[in-house]
Write a protein that holds these residues in place. Sequence first.
Motif, PDB file in Angstrom:
ATOM      1  N   LYS A 229       0.805  -1.219   0.000  1.00  0.00           N
ATOM      2  CA  LYS A 229       0.000   0.000   0.000  1.00  0.00           C
ATOM      3  C   LYS A 229       0.842   1.274   0.000  1.00  0.00           C
ATOM      4  O   LYS A 229       0.287   2.364   0.044  1.00  0.00           O
ATOM      5  CB  LYS A 229      -0.914   0.006   1.235  1.00  0.00           C
ATOM      6  CG  LYS A 229      -1.833  -1.202   1.340  1.00  0.00           C
ATOM      7  CD  LYS A 229      -2.819  -1.268   0.193  1.00  0.00           C
ATOM      8  CE  LYS A 229      -3.785  -2.420   0.380  1.00  0.00           C
ATOM      9  NZ  LYS A 229      -4.755  -2.519  -0.738  1.00  0.00           N
ATOM     10  N   ASP A 230       2.180   1.130  -0.017  1.00  0.00           N
ATOM     11  CA  ASP A 230       3.010   2.327   0.043  1.00  0.00           C
ATOM     12  C   ASP A 230       3.190   2.928  -1.350  1.00  0.00           C
ATOM     13  O   ASP A 230       2.598   2.472  -2.335  1.00  0.00           O
ATOM     14  CB  ASP A 230       4.379   2.004   0.675  1.00  0.00           C
ATOM     15  CG  ASP A 230       5.101   0.891  -0.079  1.00  0.00           C
ATOM     16  OD1 ASP A 230       4.646   0.537  -1.188  1.00  0.00           O
ATOM     17  OD2 ASP A 230       6.112   0.374   0.435  1.00  0.00           O
ATOM     18  N   GLU A 231       4.029   3.980  -1.428  1.00  0.00           N
ATOM     19  CA  GLU A 231       4.213   4.695  -2.685  1.00  0.00           C
ATOM     20  C   GLU A 231       4.805   3.803  -3.760  1.00  0.00           C
ATOM     21  O   GLU A 231       4.454   3.919  -4.943  1.00  0.00           O
ATOM     22  CB  GLU A 231       5.125   5.913  -2.461  1.00  0.00           C
ATOM     23  CG  GLU A 231       4.531   7.001  -1.581  1.00  0.00           C
ATOM     24  CD  GLU A 231       4.800   6.763  -0.106  1.00  0.00           C
ATOM     25  OE1 GLU A 231       5.179   5.630   0.246  1.00  0.00           O
ATOM     26  OE2 GLU A 231       4.634   7.708   0.700  1.00  0.00           O
ATOM     27  N   LEU A 232       5.710   2.883  -3.366  1.00  0.00           N
ATOM     28  CA  LEU A 232       6.325   2.007  -4.355  1.00  0.00           C
ATOM     29  C   LEU A 232       5.321   1.016  -4.922  1.00  0.00           C
ATOM     30  O   LEU A 232       5.405   0.640  -6.099  1.00  0.00           O
ATOM     31  CB  LEU A 232       7.512   1.267  -3.718  1.00  0.00           C
ATOM     32  CG  LEU A 232       8.703   2.164  -3.363  1.00  0.00           C
ATOM     33  CD1 LEU A 232       9.770   1.373  -2.655  1.00  0.00           C
ATOM     34  CD2 LEU A 232       9.276   2.810  -4.614  1.00  0.00           C
ATOM     35  N   GLY A 233       4.357   0.558  -4.106  1.00  0.00           N
ATOM     36  CA  GLY A 233       3.303  -0.311  -4.627  1.00  0.00           C
ATOM     37  C   GLY A 233       2.456   0.415  -5.656  1.00  0.00           C
ATOM     38  O   GLY A 233       2.104  -0.144  -6.702  1.00  0.00           O
ATOM     39  N   ILE A 234       2.116   1.684  -5.354  1.00  0.00           N
ATOM     40  CA  ILE A 234       1.348   2.484  -6.318  1.00  0.00           C
ATOM     41  C   ILE A 234       2.157   2.687  -7.597  1.00  0.00           C
ATOM     42  O   ILE A 234       1.629   2.586  -8.718  1.00  0.00           O
ATOM     43  CB  ILE A 234       0.979   3.837  -5.682  1.00  0.00           C
ATOM     44  CG1 ILE A 234       0.061   3.623  -4.463  1.00  0.00           C
ATOM     45  CG2 ILE A 234       0.300   4.744  -6.695  1.00  0.00           C
ATOM     46  CD1 ILE A 234      -0.226   4.881  -3.684  1.00  0.00           C
ATOM     47  N   LEU A 235       3.466   2.945  -7.452  1.00  0.00           N
ATOM     48  CA  LEU A 235       4.323   3.130  -8.622  1.00  0.00           C
ATOM     49  C   LEU A 235       4.404   1.854  -9.457  1.00  0.00           C
ATOM     50  O   LEU A 235       4.360   1.900 -10.691  1.00  0.00           O
ATOM     51  CB  LEU A 235       5.723   3.559  -8.163  1.00  0.00           C
ATOM     52  CG  LEU A 235       6.769   3.794  -9.267  1.00  0.00           C
ATOM     53  CD1 LEU A 235       6.298   4.921 -10.189  1.00  0.00           C
ATOM     54  CD2 LEU A 235       8.118   4.123  -8.653  1.00  0.00           C
ATOM     55  N   ALA A 236       4.507   0.685  -8.792  1.00  0.00           N
ATOM     56  CA  ALA A 236       4.579  -0.588  -9.521  1.00  0.00           C
ATOM     57  C   ALA A 236       3.296  -0.851 -10.292  1.00  0.00           C
ATOM     58  O   ALA A 236       3.321  -1.292 -11.448  1.00  0.00           O
ATOM     59  CB  ALA A 236       4.865  -1.723  -8.541  1.00  0.00           C
ATOM     60  N   ARG A 237       2.139  -0.579  -9.648  1.00  0.00           N
ATOM     61  CA  ARG A 237       0.867  -0.794 -10.354  1.00  0.00           C
ATOM     62  C   ARG A 237       0.731   0.171 -11.532  1.00  0.00           C
ATOM     63  O   ARG A 237       0.242  -0.209 -12.606  1.00  0.00           O
ATOM     64  CB  ARG A 237      -0.291  -0.629  -9.376  1.00  0.00           C
ATOM     65  CG  ARG A 237      -0.399  -1.765  -8.364  1.00  0.00           C
ATOM     66  CD  ARG A 237      -1.688  -1.694  -7.580  1.00  0.00           C
ATOM     67  NE  ARG A 237      -1.700  -0.567  -6.667  1.00  0.00           N
ATOM     68  CZ  ARG A 237      -1.217  -0.610  -5.441  1.00  0.00           C
ATOM     69  NH1 ARG A 237      -0.652  -1.709  -4.978  1.00  0.00           N
ATOM     70  NH2 ARG A 237      -1.280   0.443  -4.643  1.00  0.00           N
ATOM     71  N   ALA A 238       1.152   1.432 -11.337  1.00  0.00           N
ATOM     72  CA  ALA A 238       1.093   2.389 -12.440  1.00  0.00           C
ATOM     73  C   ALA A 238       2.025   1.970 -13.574  1.00  0.00           C
ATOM     74  O   ALA A 238       1.677   2.080 -14.759  1.00  0.00           O
ATOM     75  CB  ALA A 238       1.464   3.791 -11.937  1.00  0.00           C
TER      76      ALA A 238
END
Length: 483
Positions: A229-238
């Motif tokens: 749920k952190d910023e890197l997870g959002i970046l990976a999904r994007a």
Amino acid sequence: MTIRTKLLLFIPLLVLLSNSVSFFLFQSGQGIRESYDVMMSRLLLYNQTVHTVEGTLETLNSYLVNPDTTRLRQVESALAALSQQQSKVAELYDGSRQRPALVEYVRMMETIREQGNASVQASGLSRQREALASYEDAERTGGFIQEQEQHLVDVELASYEPVYQLIQHEAHRMDRLAAAVFVVNTLLGLALAVWISRSVTVPVSHLVGVAAQIAKGNLNVEPESGTSKDELGILARAFRHMLSDLKTFIDKDKELLEKDKLVKELELKTLQSQINPHFLFNSLNVLSKLALLEGALKTSDLIVSMSRLFRYNLRKLDKPVTLRDELNHVQTYIAIQQTRFVDQVHVEISADESALGLPMPALTLQPLVENAYVHGISGMERDAHIRLDIAREPEHVTITITDNGQGMDEETRQSLLRLEEVSAKKESSGIGTRNVFKRMELFYGCPQPVTIESEPGKGTKITIRVPWRKEDLGDYVPIDDRR
């Protein structure tokens, strides 16, 4: 949980743990220090008491030798200080294991105070012998006080020996505990640093590796799903979504390139099927005028139809036309064929006027109608039927071409639907059925817009069902009038 939240949560927890252990160590040492302070304060009080007694005797002796007002005040001050020391020693009664010795010690201090006062009073009445006797008694009492003080010190030291041993034991234990706390805090700090570092660097390293592969042209790599749920997870999904979009755009570009390639192939095949088409078109116009002047009306009409057919074929194939244009082109082709077959073939056309504004690729219907002539009813001497139906539905337009000819086997039908190449001898027009179906699919963006129903000896039915979009409609302009 975001990276910032992790740092703000776990680092203060580690600091709080360290402070809690430090506070525990401080509290453990506090009791030892209090016991040590109590013992030392008692010993210092005994020592101060002895010094006060000695000072009082010296002041009293000086007064007796040379009595005056100043020395008298010094004696009174010394006796008052001795009284204060007596009160402090008396406060040690509570909880003391040597209460009897303390009581005796306090009584001796009281006695020496009384003897000192008696010596001062006798000296003031000029009874020097009595004053001297009281002083001598005070000196003997002072000696007893010194002996009692030494006894009290010995007793205190003996009673506090276990406490001292406990202090040493606790000091060693605190040293070991402090070392253990240092090791644990170091390990926890390292573990926390490694955990936070891995939660940041590992996903970033994976994304960097995927980006490097994409830069090399490898689009088959799969980035991590990014479940955190952190910023890197959002970046990976994007990043994963962007890669999917990139693949989609590349597929669309490939389809456009394939469409352009088909158009170029069609143009080439059309040009190859003609011998100097512009010269032929102009020659047909001359022949039409000549036949008209000679009174051969049917010949003139046939030549005009041929001229229109060639003129339509000479237009650019990458520009869409309307269904009305295609229908007119088909009617011109049928007029030419009917001159050949006369009454051998019966052709019916049924078209919904509201559907004729539908945009579509050029040269789409005529090849299908030509296949009905060439491969369907070519071997029939009579009762050959070809029907073209154009129907409007709420969201679709359906185009149906039916013949009662020889039909086709299942293998041929499936090969056409799979857009596979058909034998070259079956493409009399030079524009293959496969190309027509593929162009329809690319133009409307819908898979399998064509269905084929056919059996050997039972004719063929080709149905084209394409979407109807109101925004694609425009005012009709005949093909001959376009510039």
